[in-house]
Scaffold this motif. Structure first.
Motif, PDB file in Angstrom:
ATOM      1  N   UNK A 147       0.852  -1.185   0.000  1.00 10.81           N
ATOM      2  CA  UNK A 147       0.000   0.000   0.000  1.00 10.81           C
ATOM      3  C   UNK A 147       0.892   1.241   0.000  1.00 10.81           C
ATOM      4  N   UNK A 148       0.381   2.324  -0.560  1.00 11.90           N
ATOM      5  CA  UNK A 148       1.133   3.568  -0.546  1.00 11.90           C
ATOM      6  C   UNK A 148       2.020   3.789  -1.749  1.00 11.90           C
ATOM      7  N   UNK A 149       2.097   2.813  -2.633  1.00 10.18           N
ATOM      8  CA  UNK A 149       2.881   2.963  -3.868  1.00 10.18           C
ATOM      9  C   UNK A 149       1.989   2.632  -5.046  1.00 10.18           C
ATOM     10  N   UNK A 150       2.147   3.338  -6.179  1.00 11.92           N
ATOM     11  CA  UNK A 150       1.339   3.023  -7.359  1.00 11.92           C
ATOM     12  C   UNK A 150       1.478   1.554  -7.747  1.00 11.92           C
ATOM     13  N   UNK A 151       0.351   0.927  -8.004  1.00 12.34           N
ATOM     14  CA  UNK A 151       0.379  -0.510  -8.299  1.00 12.34           C
ATOM     15  C   UNK A 151       1.093  -0.816  -9.617  1.00 12.34           C
ATOM     16  N   UNK A 152       0.896   0.025 -10.619  1.00 13.15           N
ATOM     17  CA  UNK A 152       1.567  -0.228 -11.894  1.00 13.15           C
ATOM     18  C   UNK A 152       3.078  -0.147 -11.744  1.00 13.15           C
ATOM     19  N   UNK A 153       3.545   0.744 -10.852  1.00 17.50           N
ATOM     20  CA  UNK A 153       4.982   0.885 -10.614  1.00 17.50           C
ATOM     21  C   UNK A 153       5.545  -0.372  -9.959  1.00 17.50           C
ATOM     22  N   UNK A 154       4.816  -0.932  -9.004  1.00 18.26           N
ATOM     23  CA  UNK A 154       5.268  -2.148  -8.337  1.00 18.26           C
ATOM     24  C   UNK A 154       5.319  -3.333  -9.305  1.00 18.26           C
ATOM     25  N   UNK A 155       4.354  -3.395 -10.202  1.00 16.01           N
ATOM     26  CA  UNK A 155       4.336  -4.494 -11.180  1.00 16.01           C
ATOM     27  C   UNK A 155       5.506  -4.370 -12.149  1.00 16.01           C
TER      28      UNK A 155
END
Length: 271
Positions: A5-13
């Motif tokens: 949580x707290x980070x853009x999901x697309x960035x994590x992927x």
């Protein structure tokens, strides 16, 4: 797979897939999981998956085939935007000795046209760095660079007349500039720029605007570089590979400045 949580999901992927590629979990030309499979794995929408894949495509990690999916691209030296180079590298390739003079390095309220390029609020504070760029001690260009305070703070204490932003961020802080967007225009030199470049106010100059990003599409800086038009031109090279769609035009493979080292001498001779 659960995302933070707290980070853009697309960035994590995109970070996850990038690590998988870099560690050899996928071979060159191997197909990645489909958008639907990735959406199920990370419990996200296809829109989020597409944003992650677009990031990897921009960073030159993958190529995409319409109707088939995404495939791992053969990795060469990091190229980012065709071939990301700094001023010192450009000068070295031209056989000129690069140097700089810092004329301004202070915080200011972000200009409106800069805010949109750095994804900043209109009341945000940024740091502006101005440098006169020299080749063999002759004025070649004038840079005006805006940076978010975090990245600008990493430059403090460094010799910005001899060190480059690229080298400081990458070598000292492991923050590589891996992607950029260029915009090339022409304008009449403003008074302050003309004064630094040693030309008459209103003289036509070449303007290169560049927005540069690090991993995860984090904006590092927006730069406006004014080139003396009598000393630089840009050359483009186009080349198609086996992976490129033959119906989509010929891709840009190289984009580099070409400097006229004799321009200053000719100019002196005609005075």
């Amino acid at each position: 797979m659960e995302l933070e949580s707290g980070r853009p999901r697309h960035e994590q992927i995109s970070d996850y897939l990038r690590e998988q590629i870099e560690t050899g979990q996928y071979d060159v030309d191997e197909q990645l999981p489909s958008e639907k499979q990735l959406g199920t794995t990370f419990d996200v929408s296809r829109v989020t998956v597409r944003r992650a894949l677009q990031t990897l495509e921009h960073e030159d990690y993958i190529y995409r085939r319409q109707g088939l999916g995404s495939f791992v691209k053969e990795r060469h030296e990091t190229q980012g935007l065709v071939r990301l180079t700094d001023f010192a590298q450009d000068m070295a390739q031209a056989g000129l000795e690069a140097s700089s003079r810092v004329t301004h390095f202070d915080p200011e309220r972000v200009p409106g046209y800069v805010a949109s390029r750095l994804d900043q609020e209109l009341d945000a504070r940024v740091v502006r760095l101005d440098r006169l760029r020299l080749g063999d001690e002759e004025p070649i260009a004038f840079d005006r660079t805006w940076m978010p305070p975090f990245y600008a703070s990493l430059l403090e204490g460094h010799d910005l007349e001899h060190e480059t932003i690229y080298n400081i961020l990458e070598q000292d802080y492991d923050i590589p500039v891996i992607r950029g967007h260029y915009r090339i225009t022409a304008t009449n030199a403003p008074d302050d720029v003309a004064n630094h470049l040693g030309i008459s106010a209103g003289t036509a100059v070449l303007v290169i605007e560049r927005t540069s990003c690090s991993r995860g599409d984090k904006y590092v800086y927006f730069q406006r570089r004014y080139y003396r038009s009598d000393r630089v031109a840009y050359e483009l090279e186009l080349e198609r590979t086996d992976h490129d769609d033959p119906h989509s035009g010929m891709p840009l493979r190289d984009f580099e400045p070409v400097f006229d080292a004799d321009a200053a001498e000719r100019s002196d001779d005609t005075r």
